[in-house]
Design an enzyme around this catalytic site. Structure first.
Site: not given
Ligand code: FPP
Length: 246
Positions: A26, A74
């Site tokens: 996150d 998501n």
């Molecule tokens: C949450 O942070 C993150 C996600 C919903 C996506 C995670 C994806 C990756 C790390 C890359 C793809 C994965 C692989 C396996 C290559 P957020 O966007 O909710 O952060 P925020 O809370 O700061 O908005």
């Protein structure tokens, strides 16, 4: 940093490591916002962190690592962001097939696959098949994963078996449910790490985390380093796990 390194020298070799770690990756969006970049840049940086941390966990002898990459919720995000995450996922799968042939990591995907395109499904299956006989860390990538959705799937499977007279209602117990979820045959996570400082499970490994230790860390996922993992491991080693006992 120095403190973590010192802790590592003193402790990592002596402490009991968790067998299974879960990570909620996150903070990508906030990391990008802080830099005036689009959210997708945060996911690109987060994908690099994922590669480094997965490798590090394997190197230090962690047996199972589950990372939360994309939840069943998501899809509510803007299409551009969803497409960017799917592209990163695809890039990783292609890389894993061509570059990691001598690797020891077993790659698995947990989540509802029914929504993925045929080419995505083929990549998922090729990764799983190519790596299934390896003897190293099991890396579960949670894509289109939701803890509630996973339990609903398990309940439907069990109900169908009861309907088909393959099971009776008295056969249903916690063990049977564990055998019908995506992580069947794997141990429950001992430690779940959530960077970015949020105190939520966000539908991650709901069934499996009944007795997991949580470590909430005040660092955004793209900034997460092996030193942060060490810190979480040292913190975990100090916990007194009682599993409901005394
Ligand atoms: C949450 O942070 C993150 C996600 C919903 C996506 C995670 C994806 C990756 C790390 C890359 C793809 C994965 C692989 C396996 C290559 P957020 O966007 O909710 O952060 P925020 O809370 O700061 O908005």
């Amino acid at each position: 940093m120095a403190l973590f390194n010192r802790q590592k020298e003193i402790s990592l070799k002596d402490i009991e490591l968790p067998e299974h770690i879960g990570i909620i990756m996150d903070g990508n969006g906030r990391w990008a916002k802080k830099r005036g970049l689009p959210r997708t840049a945060g996911h690109t940086a987060g994908a690099q962190t994922f590669r480094r941390i997965a490798r590090y966990c394997s190197d230090i002898g962690i047996k199972y690592l589950t990372v939360y990459a994309f939840s069943t919720e998501n899809w509510k995000r803007p299409k551009e962001e969803v497409d960017a995450i799917m592209k990163l996922f695809k890039e990783y799968m292609l890389e894993a097939i061509s570059d990691f042939q001598d690797d020891s990591i077993v790659v698995k995907f947990i989540g509802d696959r029914s929504v993925f395109s045929d080419d995505m499904l083929q990549l998922i299956e090729k990764n799983e098949n190519d790596s299934k006989d390896r003897d190293g860390m099991v890396l579960n990538i949670a894509m289109n994963y939701g803890g509630r959705d996973e339990i609903v799937h398990a309940v439907k499977k069990i109900a169908q078996n009861v309907k088909d007279d393959k099971l009776s209602v008295s056969d249903i117990n916690a063990q049977l449910i564990s055998e019908n979820i995506y992580t069947a045959s794997q141990p429950d996570p001992d430690l779940i790490i959530r960077p970015s400082g949020e105190y939520r499970t966000s539908n991650f490994l709901l069934w499996q985390s009944a007795y997991s230790e949580y470590c909430i860390m005040d660092v955004l996922w793209p900034d997460f380093k092996s030193e942060h993992l060490d810190k979480a491991l040292i913190e975990y080693a100090k916990r007194n796990r009682r599993f409901g006992g005394i």
